[in-house]
Design an enzyme around this catalytic site. Structure first.
Site, PDB file in Angstrom:
ATOM      1  N   PHE A  53       0.874  -1.069  -0.025  1.00  0.00           N
ATOM      2  CA  PHE A  53      -0.002  -0.146   0.046  1.00  0.00           C
ATOM      3  C   PHE A  53       0.731   1.313  -0.104  1.00  0.00           C
ATOM      4  O   PHE A  53       0.402   2.352   0.447  1.00  0.00           O
ATOM      5  CB  PHE A  53      -1.031   0.097   1.129  1.00  0.00           C
ATOM      6  CG  PHE A  53      -0.279  -0.598   2.421  1.00  0.00           C
ATOM      7  CD1 PHE A  53       0.531   0.336   3.270  1.00  0.00           C
ATOM      8  CD2 PHE A  53      -0.435  -1.723   2.715  1.00  0.00           C
ATOM      9  CE1 PHE A  53       1.108   0.030   4.147  1.00  0.00           C
ATOM     10  CE2 PHE A  53       0.284  -2.463   4.043  1.00  0.00           C
ATOM     11  CZ  PHE A  53       1.020  -1.390   4.766  1.00  0.00           C
ATOM     12  N   TYR A  54       1.975   1.258  -0.457  1.00  0.00           N
ATOM     13  CA  TYR A  54       2.863   2.397  -0.546  1.00  0.00           C
ATOM     14  C   TYR A  54       2.728   3.174  -1.658  1.00  0.00           C
ATOM     15  O   TYR A  54       3.403   3.057  -2.451  1.00  0.00           O
ATOM     16  CB  TYR A  54       4.446   1.965  -0.594  1.00  0.00           C
ATOM     17  CG  TYR A  54       5.080   1.264   0.839  1.00  0.00           C
ATOM     18  CD1 TYR A  54       4.323   1.570   2.095  1.00  0.00           C
ATOM     19  CD2 TYR A  54       6.204   1.093   1.138  1.00  0.00           C
ATOM     20  CE1 TYR A  54       4.824   1.203   3.378  1.00  0.00           C
ATOM     21  CE2 TYR A  54       6.952   0.856   2.192  1.00  0.00           C
ATOM     22  CZ  TYR A  54       6.193   0.767   3.394  1.00  0.00           C
ATOM     23  OH  TYR A  54       6.573   0.505   4.607  1.00  0.00           O
ATOM     24  N   ALA A  55       1.593   4.120  -1.644  1.00  0.00           N
ATOM     25  CA  ALA A  55       1.551   4.974  -2.777  1.00  0.00           C
ATOM     26  C   ALA A  55       0.322   6.027  -2.262  1.00  0.00           C
ATOM     27  O   ALA A  55      -0.286   5.620  -1.263  1.00  0.00           O
ATOM     28  CB  ALA A  55       0.539   4.237  -3.910  1.00  0.00           C
TER      29      ALA A  55
END
Length: 342
Positions: free
Chosen positions: A63-65
């Site tokens: 979920f790195y965005a």
């Protein structure tokens, strides 16, 4: 060329990595997007600076965005498609296992399976997921169930090693008794070094588990380059953190000034001092700063070759004691609300 290396723990004890890991979150989490070229050069710089046979430890998240999607993994997919020879030179850890509605940890087989499959699909065919970490411990699912689910997925070949994130020392010990844990990811820095950190670090050393110490630079605060909340770019997630609010920021500044003085005397940057101090906490410590620029990647990595004297370590320890940090680590939540130290 960086000379220091470390061996990972648990089932990855045969793997040698560089002395400082590379956090990739801000490559896709910054309010101002960076180019693939800049991101790729940052990753390559860290790999190329290591001795032959040593892997660069990369850390990503499902979920790195900005939209909490797989943008970071898609970036990695493009990197490994362009540079497939770098796949074997890197060790990739990815956090996942979070339900979307509501957003929080979910240790069920359904969620964990969907997570690791989503991660691998986003990564594409050129790089396999090396280590999977549930991003937080699900307090509503028995630890034995979570671990058994992870072991099942590991034996299916979904990933090769198991890590935990934001766990407490007792959880780490219990989990490791079920299956060897390779890494425990917790925040460790001169402004995040309390009883929980000390207990996890001690337990991990006893059990041969790597401590993946994220945030060693205090999310940039300890570098001394952010001198007031107004220096934080508009839209930057740090503006929401408690310690970056005006009153807390000022209260904690004496800690930074003291660290800067020690760094200047040592002839290193404040960032390098913080990383070297985290590394000094034990041979199982792997500092995990983030970087989106090749120059910053190399500055961080070079800190892995900096040896602090006992007097210098004591100086930092004394600064920490003399300057108690004000404000919690995230958004004014309790540890339980923030899913910390479960």
């Amino acid at each position: 060329m960086i000379s220091h290396t470390i061996k990972l723990g648990g089932t990855a004890s045969s793997i040698t990595v560089g002395p400082v890991a590379h956090g990739l979150m801000m490559m896709t989490g910054s309010p101002v997007p960076i180019s693939d070229e800049q991101a790729f050069e940052s990753i390559k710089a860290g790999v190329d600076a290591l001795p032959p046979g040593t892997k660069a430890f990369l850390n990503s998240g499902e979920f790195y965005a900005r939209d909490f999607g797989t943008g970071n993994l898609q970036l990695l997919s493009r990197f490994f498609a362009k540079y497939p020879e770098y796949a074997d030179k890197t060790f990739l850890s990815v956090k996942g296992g979070m339900s979307r509605q509501p957003f929080g940890p979910d240790g069920s087989m359904e969620c964990l399976r969907a997570s690791v499959e989503n991660i691998q699909n986003a990564l594409g065919p050129n790089k396999k997921l090396d280590l999977f970490e549930p991003a937080r411990i699900d307090r509503n699912t028995p630890l034995e169930t979570i671990m058994n689910n992870l072991v099942t997925l590991l034996k299916e070949g979904k990933f090769s090693h198991i890590g935990l994130s934001e766990c407490n020392a007792n959880t780490l010990r219990k989990a490791n008794a079920i299956y060897p844990i390779t890494a425990a990811e917790i925040e460790v820095s001169p402004w995040a070094y309390g009883d929980n950190q000390k207990a996890v670090i001690s337990t991990a050393r006893e059990l041969n588990i790597t401590v993946l110490a994220y945030g060693p630079l205090g999310k940039g605060y300890l570098t001394g380059q952010i001198k007031s909340p107004s220096d934080i770019p508009e839209g930057d997630f740090r503006s929401h953190f408690t310690r970056f609010k005006e009153e807390y920021f000022k209260a904690n500044w004496a800690l930074v000034e003291s660290l800067v003085a020690v760094a200047e005397k040592k002839g290193v940057t404040p960032a390098q001092l913080s990383i070297a101090w985290v590394a000094s906490l034990g041979p199982h410590m792997l500092p995990l700063p983030g970087s989106s620029k090749a120059s910053r990647t190399l500055e961080n990595l070079q800190a892995g070759d900096i040896e602090l004297t006992p007097e210098e370590v004591k100086a930092v320890d004394d600064i920490i004691v003399a300057n108690p940090v004000v404000g919690d680590r995230y958004f004014g939540q309790s540890d339980e609300e923030a899913h910390l130290w479960a």
